[in-house]
Design a protein around this motif. Structure first.
Motif, mmCIF file in Angstrom:
data_model
loop_
_atom_site.group_PDB
_atom_site.id
_atom_site.type_symbol
_atom_site.label_atom_id
_atom_site.label_comp_id
_atom_site.label_asym_id
_atom_site.label_seq_id
_atom_site.Cartn_x
_atom_site.Cartn_y
_atom_site.Cartn_z
ATOM 1 N N ASN A 110 8.891 29.383 6.749
ATOM 2 C CA ASN A 110 8.017 29.285 7.921
ATOM 3 C C ASN A 110 6.551 29.449 7.546
ATOM 4 O O ASN A 110 5.680 28.746 8.052
ATOM 5 C CB ASN A 110 8.413 30.346 8.953
ATOM 6 N N THR A 167 3.122 33.885 9.336
ATOM 7 C CA THR A 167 3.550 32.937 10.366
ATOM 8 C C THR A 167 2.930 33.286 11.710
ATOM 9 O O THR A 167 2.368 32.420 12.394
ATOM 10 C CB THR A 167 5.086 32.938 10.489
ATOM 11 N N THR A 212 5.274 26.348 5.675
ATOM 12 C CA THR A 212 5.169 25.249 6.636
ATOM 13 C C THR A 212 3.900 25.390 7.464
ATOM 14 O O THR A 212 3.134 24.428 7.621
ATOM 15 C CB THR A 212 6.401 25.219 7.567
ATOM 16 N N ALA A 213 3.673 26.585 7.982
ATOM 17 C CA ALA A 213 2.497 26.811 8.825
ATOM 18 C C ALA A 213 1.197 26.604 8.054
ATOM 19 O O ALA A 213 0.232 26.049 8.580
ATOM 20 C CB ALA A 213 2.539 28.222 9.405
ATOM 21 N N LYS A 237 -0.706 27.120 13.460
ATOM 22 C CA LYS A 237 0.468 26.332 13.818
ATOM 23 C C LYS A 237 1.359 27.104 14.789
ATOM 24 O O LYS A 237 1.865 26.540 15.762
ATOM 25 C CB LYS A 237 1.254 25.943 12.568
ATOM 26 N N PHE A 238 1.536 28.402 14.546
ATOM 27 C CA PHE A 238 2.352 29.202 15.453
ATOM 28 C C PHE A 238 1.664 29.342 16.808
ATOM 29 O O PHE A 238 2.322 29.295 17.856
ATOM 30 C CB PHE A 238 2.630 30.581 14.859
ATOM 31 N N GLU A 264 10.022 25.929 11.584
ATOM 32 C CA GLU A 264 9.176 26.697 12.486
ATOM 33 C C GLU A 264 10.072 27.511 13.400
ATOM 34 O O GLU A 264 11.240 27.157 13.620
ATOM 35 C CB GLU A 264 8.255 25.786 13.310
#
Length: 285
Positions: free
Chosen positions: A77, A123, A80-81, A128-129, A100
Motif C-alpha cells: 500500500n 499510507t 502504491t501510494a 493518494k489515501f 489500496e
C-alpha cells in the motif's frame, strides 16, 4: 521466450505481499511469478516518500532487466501510494496493478455505517489515501488508525529466535491500536467492518478476529488485485495458456534483499513452499 510465457513480478517491502501472491497464484494457476521482498529496507510505511519512490523504481528496473517480467503487481500500500503514478508514466506498456485500502468494498459490506481502517503511517499520510477517502466521503463514517511498528513486528515473527518476542509485540500493538479506535461491534455507531490497509496485516487476521469478535468483518485487497491482474493480462493478450497447472513450487521464485531464513519461514508457513523456492536477491538492487 514468448511475451505470455514471461513471469509476473510482485514486490513488497517484505513478507506482507505474500498474502497478495497467494491470491494471485490461486486466480492465475497457469502463471509463473517472481516475488521480491525488500526486507533490507523495510518497513516502507515508516520511511519518507522519496525513499520509497527510489526503492520502488530500483526494484521495478531490476525485475524488468533480470527477470523480464510481463506485468508488475506492487503488493504494498505504501509503495502504491508513493510511486505507482510515476511507474505508470515511466513504463506505459507494462501492465501495472497496485493495492489500496478497500474502502469502497467496506462501504458495501458495513451495516452500521462506521468503518475502521488500519494502515501504515506512510499510507495514511499519503495524498493518494486522502483522495481515496474523499471519494467515499458521506457514504460512511471512517475511523483511521496508523499502526507504527505492526508491519515490522509481523516481519520479525518469521525470523529464527524472534518469533516469541515478536508475537507478544504483535498482540500488544493490535490491542493498543484497536482500543484507540473505539468500539467494534454491530450495535448502532459501532465499527462493524475493519479495512486491513497493509498487506502484512492479513497474516494477523485470526488474532484480529479473536480480539474484535466474530461479527466484525475484516476486509483486505488480495482477491480484487488478482482479478484486476487477470483483466489486464487478458486485455494485453498476455495470459499464459498452458501447459496444465504445475505445482506452486515450480511456478514461484521468491527473492529477498534481507534475511533469507525469514523469507523461507514465511513462504513455508503461508504458501507451503519449500526453502529451495527462496533466494537472496542480487546485491546491486
Amino acid at each position: 521466450m514468448s511475451a505470455a510465457s514471461r513471469p509476473i513480478g510482485v514486490f513488497d517491502s517484505g513478507i506482507g505481499g505474500l498474502s497478495v501472491l497467494r491470491d494471485l497464484q490461486s486466480a492465475l494457476p497457469h502463471e509463473h511469478f517472481v516475488y521480491l521482498a525488500d526486507n533490507a529496507h523495510a518497513p516502507y510505511g515508516e520511511k519518507t516518500d522519496l525513499y520509497v519512490r527510489q526503492r520502488t523504481h530500483a526494484i521495478t528496473d531490476h525485475l524488468l532487466a533480470e527477470h523480464h517480467i510481463k506485468a508488475l503487481v506492487v503488493a504494498c500500500n505504501t509503495a502504491t501510494a508513493a510511486a505507482i503514478h510515476e511507474l505508470r508514466t515511466q513504463h506505459p506498456q507494462l501492465p501495472l496493478v497496485g493495492v489500496e485500502p478497500a474502502l469502497k468494498p467496506a462501504v458495501a459490506l458495513s451495516r452500521t455505517g462506521h468503518i475502521g481502517v488500519i494502515a501504515t503511517r506512510g499510507t495514511v499520510a499519503s495524498d493518494k489515501f486522502a483522495r481515496l477517502l474523499g471519494s467515499v466521503r458521506g457514504q460512511a463514517q471512517f475511523t483511521v488508525q496508523a499502526c507504527n511498528g505492526l508491519a515490522l513486528a509481523i516481519e520479525q515473527s518469521t525470523l529464527p529466535g524472534s518469533a516469541e518476542t515478536a508475537g507478544e509485540r504483535i498482540a500488544e500493538l493490535l490491542a493498543q491500536y484497536t482500543a484507540a479506535m473505539g468500539t467494534f461491534g454491530t450495535a448502532p455507531g459501532q465499527m462493524d467492518t475493519l479495512v486491513l490497509g497493509c498487506t502484512h496485516y492479513v497474516f494477523v487476521e485470526n488474532q484480529l478476529q479473536a480480539l474484535l469478535g466474530p461479527d466484525v468483518q475484516l476486509v483486505s485487497t488480495g482477491e480484487a488485485v488478482a482479478r484486476q491482474t487477470r483483466r489486464l493480462l487478458e486485455a494485453a493478450g498476455l495470459l499464459r495458456s498452458g501447459p496444465a497447472p504445475v505445482s506452486a513450487a515450480q511456478r514461484m521464485r521468491l527473492f529477498t534483499t534481507g534475511d533469507l531464513n525469514g523469507l523461507q519461514a514465511a513462504a513455508q508457513r503461508w504458501l507451503g513452499l519449500p526453502a529451495e523456492a527462496c533466494h537472496k536477491a542480487s546485491p546491486n538492487i
